[in-house]
Write a protein that holds these residues in place. Structure first.
Motif, PDB file in Angstrom:
ATOM      1  N   VAL A 120      -5.485-120.846  -3.265  1.00  0.00           N
ATOM      2  CA  VAL A 120      -4.593-121.008  -3.571  1.00  0.00           C
ATOM      3  C   VAL A 120      -3.838-120.519  -4.799  1.00  0.00           C
ATOM      4  O   VAL A 120      -2.905-119.562  -4.511  1.00  0.00           O
ATOM      5  N   VAL A 121      -4.606-120.519  -6.118  1.00  0.00           N
ATOM      6  CA  VAL A 121      -4.497-120.234  -6.889  1.00  0.00           C
ATOM      7  C   VAL A 121      -4.874-118.530  -7.474  1.00  0.00           C
ATOM      8  O   VAL A 121      -4.162-117.825  -7.659  1.00  0.00           O
ATOM      9  N   ARG A 122      -6.176-118.409  -6.567  1.00  0.00           N
ATOM     10  CA  ARG A 122      -5.648-116.868  -6.194  1.00  0.00           C
ATOM     11  C   ARG A 122      -4.862-116.525  -5.957  1.00  0.00           C
ATOM     12  O   ARG A 122      -4.372-115.048  -5.958  1.00  0.00           O
ATOM     13  N   LEU A 134       2.057-122.183   1.673  1.00  0.00           N
ATOM     14  CA  LEU A 134       0.990-122.306   1.057  1.00  0.00           C
ATOM     15  C   LEU A 134       0.231-123.358   2.732  1.00  0.00           C
ATOM     16  O   LEU A 134       0.737-123.564   3.710  1.00  0.00           O
ATOM     17  N   PRO A 135      -0.900-124.109   2.870  1.00  0.00           N
ATOM     18  CA  PRO A 135      -1.153-125.073   3.044  1.00  0.00           C
ATOM     19  C   PRO A 135      -0.550-126.399   3.260  1.00  0.00           C
ATOM     20  O   PRO A 135       0.288-126.719   2.541  1.00  0.00           O
ATOM     21  N   ASP A 136      -0.453-126.551   5.406  1.00  0.00           N
ATOM     22  CA  ASP A 136       0.817-128.098   5.077  1.00  0.00           C
ATOM     23  C   ASP A 136      -0.113-128.885   4.178  1.00  0.00           C
ATOM     24  O   ASP A 136      -1.148-128.936   3.689  1.00  0.00           O
ATOM     25  N   GLY A 137       0.850-129.536   3.657  1.00  0.00           N
ATOM     26  CA  GLY A 137       0.949-130.834   2.495  1.00  0.00           C
ATOM     27  C   GLY A 137       0.150-129.976   1.199  1.00  0.00           C
ATOM     28  O   GLY A 137       0.881-131.338  -0.003  1.00  0.00           O
ATOM     29  N   ALA A 165      -0.994-120.397 -11.405  1.00  0.00           N
ATOM     30  CA  ALA A 165      -1.373-118.708 -11.127  1.00  0.00           C
ATOM     31  C   ALA A 165      -1.458-118.537 -13.087  1.00  0.00           C
ATOM     32  O   ALA A 165      -2.550-117.301 -13.123  1.00  0.00           O
ATOM     33  N   PRO A 166      -0.174-118.515 -12.914  1.00  0.00           N
ATOM     34  CA  PRO A 166      -0.122-116.834 -15.013  1.00  0.00           C
ATOM     35  C   PRO A 166      -0.765-117.689 -16.325  1.00  0.00           C
ATOM     36  O   PRO A 166      -1.538-116.639 -17.048  1.00  0.00           O
ATOM     37  N   PRO A 216      -8.559-111.702  -2.618  1.00  0.00           N
ATOM     38  CA  PRO A 216      -8.712-112.954  -1.644  1.00  0.00           C
ATOM     39  C   PRO A 216      -9.832-113.644  -1.039  1.00  0.00           C
ATOM     40  O   PRO A 216     -10.837-112.908  -0.926  1.00  0.00           O
ATOM     41  N   ILE A 217      -9.477-115.281  -1.213  1.00  0.00           N
ATOM     42  CA  ILE A 217     -10.951-116.161  -0.752  1.00  0.00           C
ATOM     43  C   ILE A 217     -10.055-116.662   0.576  1.00  0.00           C
ATOM     44  O   ILE A 217      -8.629-116.625   0.546  1.00  0.00           O
TER      45      ILE A 217
END
Length: 131
Positions: free
Chosen positions: A35-37, A64-67, A76-77, A124-125
């Motif tokens: 998510v951060v990537r 974003l993934p659920d939850g 991120a920054p 991306p991951i």
């Protein structure tokens, strides 16, 4: 005789806010890096095209993934700023209704070539396979 009761020391709002942010970031280990990537890549891509970016731009670009709370996007920054790839240039009110017009940072590219290099070595991951 002291008539003033002992009051607890005031809480340092910034320290408490940082503590809460750190706890929120610890809640997403299975998704955190991905998510951060994704957020970092979205931030840089937006800046490369538009010159500046805010959390609103990142939120619009990252699913974003659920939850998982969008508060995690705030991570991120930081690393990009510490690498001097981006820099904060001010604040604006969020344009997202759910953010209640709170101030969000405005970021700009400090080093375009470094941003392109970072994107090249940080792909991306992939999402984990469902079990």
């Amino acid at each position: 005789m002291n008539s003033v009761p002992d009051l607890p020391a005031p809480v340092d709002g910034r320290a408490e806010g940082k503590r809460r942010k750190d706890i929120a970031h610890q809640l997403l280990p299975p998704h955190r890096e991905r998510v951060v990537r994704s957020a970092q890549r979205a931030l840089l891509k937006h800046m490369l095209t538009h010159g500046t970016a805010t959390a609103d731009d990142v939120r619009a670009a990252v699913t974003l993934p659920d939850g998982v709370s969008p508060v995690c996007l705030g991570a991120a920054p930081g690393a990009l700023a510490r690498l001097c790839i981006i820099r904060r240039i001010g604040f604006v009110e969020s344009s997202r209704a759910c953010a209640h017009a709170r101030p969000v940072s405005v970021w700009e590219l400090a080093d375009r070539e470094a941003a392109l290099a970072w994107l090249a070595v940080h792909p991306p991951i992939a999402a984990p396979e469902a079990e």
